[in-house]
Scaffold this motif. Structure first.
Motif, PDB file in Angstrom:
ATOM      1  N   THR A  86       2.382   1.713  -3.457  1.00 16.34           N
ATOM      2  CA  THR A  86       1.347   2.145  -4.392  1.00 16.34           C
ATOM      3  C   THR A  86       0.992   3.616  -4.189  1.00 16.34           C
ATOM      4  O   THR A  86       0.809   4.362  -5.159  1.00 16.34           O
ATOM      5  CB  THR A  86       0.095   1.263  -4.231  1.00 16.34           C
ATOM      6  N   ARG A  87       0.905   4.045  -2.929  1.00 18.79           N
ATOM      7  CA  ARG A  87       0.596   5.446  -2.646  1.00 18.79           C
ATOM      8  C   ARG A  87       1.668   6.401  -3.162  1.00 18.79           C
ATOM      9  O   ARG A  87       1.388   7.555  -3.472  1.00 18.79           O
ATOM     10  CB  ARG A  87       0.391   5.647  -1.134  1.00 18.79           C
ATOM     11  N   HIS A  88       2.873   5.907  -3.269  1.00 25.45           N
ATOM     12  CA  HIS A  88       3.964   6.732  -3.800  1.00 25.45           C
ATOM     13  C   HIS A  88       4.058   6.637  -5.330  1.00 25.45           C
ATOM     14  O   HIS A  88       4.996   7.177  -5.915  1.00 25.45           O
ATOM     15  CB  HIS A  88       5.293   6.337  -3.157  1.00 25.45           C
ATOM     16  N   ASP A 142       0.829  -1.204   0.000  1.00 22.27           N
ATOM     17  CA  ASP A 142       0.000   0.000   0.000  1.00 22.27           C
ATOM     18  C   ASP A 142       0.867   1.259   0.000  1.00 22.27           C
ATOM     19  O   ASP A 142       0.575   2.228  -0.713  1.00 22.27           O
ATOM     20  CB  ASP A 142      -0.914  -0.009   1.228  1.00 22.27           C
ATOM     21  N   LEU A 143       1.947   1.237   0.782  1.00 23.90           N
ATOM     22  CA  LEU A 143       2.859   2.384   0.825  1.00 23.90           C
ATOM     23  C   LEU A 143       3.486   2.621  -0.548  1.00 23.90           C
ATOM     24  O   LEU A 143       3.531   3.756  -1.041  1.00 23.90           O
ATOM     25  CB  LEU A 143       3.948   2.135   1.867  1.00 23.90           C
ATOM     26  N   GLU A 156       9.635   9.647   3.309  1.00 26.43           N
ATOM     27  CA  GLU A 156       8.825   9.287   4.470  1.00 26.43           C
ATOM     28  C   GLU A 156       9.488   9.728   5.772  1.00 26.43           C
ATOM     29  O   GLU A 156       8.825  10.274   6.664  1.00 26.43           O
ATOM     30  CB  GLU A 156       8.592   7.766   4.489  1.00 26.43           C
TER      31      GLU A 156
END
Length: 393
Positions: free
Chosen positions: A83-85, A80-81, A113
């Motif tokens: 993908t968010r980036h 998820d991290l 981050e």
């Protein structure tokens, strides 16, 4: 200079910890750039996690230790991290996830981050001395030739193990751990090629085939690669983590193929064919030549009894090999052993008898399989320590 948290090591675990430690945090590394092992991993595309990561994919004196951290920060959290980036990724094989573009994207993501979380990053900075007193941890550093002293409430050991010394790997985390009374288990290279004496496999260098490599502790079905110095490939790297000096391993060639039935059927249809010619239809020709060098594979198919064919198949399915050693830390992807997990809290990664001292990532006695598992341990253990620090007084 006084801060809440000092993290030694700007690798996967250290930067992940900094991103969750709640600010007032300094990450330092002696390298010129952060995340150098991330950058070179996965052929430059970073095998950043594995879809099937579970505690069963890890080696440790305490196999239960990794469960708490891994349950609270899973592979899906890291996906998820990523993908968010906006980092595009793909599954290569066996749940192994890679960047479509470059491993540098993972490094840049982690740096962003940690900085967004209020942490600082110092590179080309060396640790000279570490002490503990009433004011916390006093660490003398050398940065760009100048001495600096930092006092921190929390000290995080995230400098990794001894693997790939040319990248700057040292035993610093182990030395500091011992200094404060934490036991350190014997270390050895893991995920590493085997060596054999007398140029045993030099004529076969470059030959690869599917195989099942096993010993009394584990078994892996992946590719086997012959090298000038011995054996490599995914199956070899995997079993190496379960191997000890002086032991044999067993190679099962063509593990998912019924070679006996194939040879027997071909004997009826083309009995005049040489046995080696038929074998070369199923195995690399150079490997067949090597196996035939002792004169045991002579004659036509028609000359082979069922018993002879079965004996040949048994030989290929139970090829016993005794490595002389491994390539060592020079090429090992990980370090087995390290800081004893009995000395750490599995929830926070903090030393039980030394408040404010944390150990995460490869420095700890938790070692994953090949295929993104070690990065997942870095993310999970870094997150666990960071969260604990962020919520501490």
């Amino acid at each position: 200079m006084q801060i809440k948290t000092l993290i030694l090591g700007a690798g996967a675990a250290g930067m992940m910890c900094a991103a969750h430690a709640g600010g007032d945090c300094l990450v330092l590394d002696h390298a010129k750039n952060p995340g150098e092992k991330i950058r070179i991993s996965g052929g430059g595309r970073c095998n950043f996690t594995n879809m099937y990561a579970t505690p069963e994919n890890y080696i440790s004196q305490n196999p239960h230790f990794c469960k708490s951290a891994m349950a609270r920060y899973t592979q899906w959290d890291f996906i998820d991290l990523v993908t968010r980036h906006g980092i595009a990724w793909h599954e290569k094989t066996l749940g192994q996830l890679f960047c479509d573009d470059s491993a540098r994207q993972i490094v840049a993501m982690l740096v962003k981050e940690l900085r967004d979380a209020g942490a600082d990053l110092w590179l080309q900075t060396s640790v000279v001395d570490v002490r503990h007193g009433a004011g916390g941890y006093t660490v003398r550093l050398e940065r760009e030739g100048k001495p600096i002293t930092v006092t921190a409430q929390n000290l995080v050991l995230a400098t990794g193990g001894k693997s790939i010394p040319k990248m700057g790997a040292t035993g610093l985390a182990y030395d500091i751990a011992r200094q404060f009374g934490l036991p350190v288990l014997d270390t050895r290279p893991g995920l590493v090629p085997f060596t054999f004496g007398a140029d045993r496999f030099k004529p076969l260098a470059g030959v690869a085939l599917p195989a099942r490599l096993s010993n009394a502790r584990a078994s892996f079905d992946e590719a086997l690669l012959f090298t000038h110095r011995g054996l490599s490939g995914p199956a070899v790297l995997q079993i190496s983590s379960y191997w000890h000096e002086g032991e044999e391993i067993t190679a099962h060639l063509l593990p998912d193929f019924d070679l006996f039935s194939a040879l027997r059927d071909q004997r009826q249809q083309s009995g005049r064919k040489d046995l080696t010619t038929e074998l070369a239809r199923h195995l690399p020709a150079r490997l067949v030549e090597d196996l035939a060098a002792d004169g045991s594979l002579k004659g036509r198919l028609a000359d082979q009894s069922d018993a002879a064919l079965q004996a040949l198949c048994d030989r290929l399915h139970n090829w016993r090999l005794k490595p002389t050693g491994t390539e060592g830390y020079r090429t090992a992807e990980v370090t087995l052993g390290g800081i004893d997990t009995d000395a750490l809290s599995s929830r926070t990664m903090e030393a039980k008898a030394q408040p404010g001292l944390y150990a995460i990532g490869e420095a700890v006695d938790v070692t994953g399989w090949l295929g993104g598992y070690n990065f997942q341990w870095a993310w999970a253990s870094g997150f666990a320590a960071g969260q604990a620090i962020a919520t501490s007084a």
